[in-house]
Design a protein around this motif. Sequence first.
Motif, PDB file in Angstrom:
ATOM      1  N   ALA A 179      -2.984  -3.867   3.556  1.00 49.19           N
ATOM      2  CA  ALA A 179      -4.266  -3.101   4.056  1.00 49.19           C
ATOM      3  C   ALA A 179      -4.718  -2.030   3.111  1.00 49.19           C
ATOM      4  O   ALA A 179      -5.978  -2.080   2.947  1.00 49.19           O
ATOM      5  N   ASP A 180      -3.768  -1.554   2.618  1.00 49.39           N
ATOM      6  CA  ASP A 180      -4.176  -0.297   1.516  1.00 49.39           C
ATOM      7  C   ASP A 180      -4.764  -0.974   0.304  1.00 49.39           C
ATOM      8  O   ASP A 180      -5.860  -0.239  -0.315  1.00 49.39           O
ATOM      9  N   GLN A 181      -4.679  -2.143  -0.204  1.00 50.02           N
ATOM     10  CA  GLN A 181      -5.164  -3.008  -1.238  1.00 50.02           C
ATOM     11  C   GLN A 181      -6.421  -3.570  -0.749  1.00 50.02           C
ATOM     12  O   GLN A 181      -7.338  -3.552  -1.696  1.00 50.02           O
ATOM     13  N   PHE A 182      -6.602  -3.869   0.485  1.00 47.38           N
ATOM     14  CA  PHE A 182      -7.982  -4.556   0.887  1.00 47.38           C
ATOM     15  C   PHE A 182      -8.773  -3.708   1.083  1.00 47.38           C
ATOM     16  O   PHE A 182      -9.850  -4.026   0.842  1.00 47.38           O
ATOM     17  N   ALA A 183      -8.702  -2.449   1.379  1.00 48.08           N
ATOM     18  CA  ALA A 183      -9.962  -1.419   1.718  1.00 48.08           C
ATOM     19  C   ALA A 183     -10.632  -1.195   0.535  1.00 48.08           C
ATOM     20  O   ALA A 183     -11.885  -1.136   0.690  1.00 48.08           O
ATOM     21  N   PRO A 184     -10.069  -0.942  -0.648  1.00 52.90           N
ATOM     22  CA  PRO A 184     -10.866  -0.428  -1.938  1.00 52.90           C
ATOM     23  C   PRO A 184     -11.409  -1.641  -2.243  1.00 52.90           C
ATOM     24  O   PRO A 184     -12.870  -1.502  -2.743  1.00 52.90           O
ATOM     25  N   PHE A 230      -5.265   4.585   2.241  1.00 57.00           N
ATOM     26  CA  PHE A 230      -6.184   4.002   3.243  1.00 57.00           C
ATOM     27  C   PHE A 230      -5.348   3.459   4.489  1.00 57.00           C
ATOM     28  O   PHE A 230      -5.645   3.759   5.655  1.00 57.00           O
ATOM     29  N   SER A 231      -4.134   3.322   4.267  1.00 57.34           N
ATOM     30  CA  SER A 231      -3.085   2.848   5.324  1.00 57.34           C
ATOM     31  C   SER A 231      -1.734   2.623   4.889  1.00 57.34           C
ATOM     32  O   SER A 231      -1.501   2.581   3.560  1.00 57.34           O
ATOM     33  N   ALA A 232      -0.731   3.028   5.535  1.00 60.15           N
ATOM     34  CA  ALA A 232       0.490   2.733   5.353  1.00 60.15           C
ATOM     35  C   ALA A 232       1.059   1.163   5.048  1.00 60.15           C
ATOM     36  O   ALA A 232       1.844   1.310   4.365  1.00 60.15           O
ATOM     37  N   ASP A 233       0.329   0.237   5.545  1.00 63.91           N
ATOM     38  CA  ASP A 233       0.494  -1.043   5.096  1.00 63.91           C
ATOM     39  C   ASP A 233      -0.049  -1.457   3.855  1.00 63.91           C
ATOM     40  O   ASP A 233      -1.195  -0.907   3.489  1.00 63.91           O
ATOM     41  N   ASP A 234       0.811  -1.940   2.919  1.00 65.01           N
ATOM     42  CA  ASP A 234       0.494  -2.148   1.524  1.00 65.01           C
ATOM     43  C   ASP A 234      -0.600  -3.122   1.466  1.00 65.01           C
ATOM     44  O   ASP A 234      -1.569  -2.821   0.426  1.00 65.01           O
TER      45      ASP A 234
END
Length: 168
Positions: free
Chosen positions: A136-141, A130-134
Amino acid sequence: MSLIYGIDFGTTNSLLGAADGEKLYPPIALDPHASDPSVLRSILYFPSMAKCFYGAQAISEYLNRSGDGRLIRSIKRYLPVRSFVGTWIEDRPVNLEDIIGFFLAEMRKRANTHFQQDVDSVVLGRPARFSADDAADQFAPFLLEQGARKAGFKNIEFCPEPIAAAFA
């Protein structure tokens, strides 16, 4: 056999197919107002908090009402944005997972009508990232799962879109 919905919840368009232990069901007609009824535009229009239109009908209702109300599109792109918590509809704040829940609930309702059963299991497509930021990538799902729960899904799995494309 119990059905499981497969939802490609997209930034622009969404689709819903299903599977059981014996058969795969291709994307079903979710939007009778669209040129391709299997494609539901990922758009919501609230003329008021009490009424919502989806997909192609959301666009036509928004235009018919001269832009009064709240048109919401591209909600998926806000999933990794931790600073975006939601929006206002009339005088009420509505958070992102509620908006996603409204949309997924409408997809589920239309699919339940099509299949004439209540399905509470879903596999949701998700980007490889979802994002290059780890963080943010974990927050989105997490937010996407909360929206799916608000839509009435109890059993929720994710399938990365590149893997789903390979299966297709």
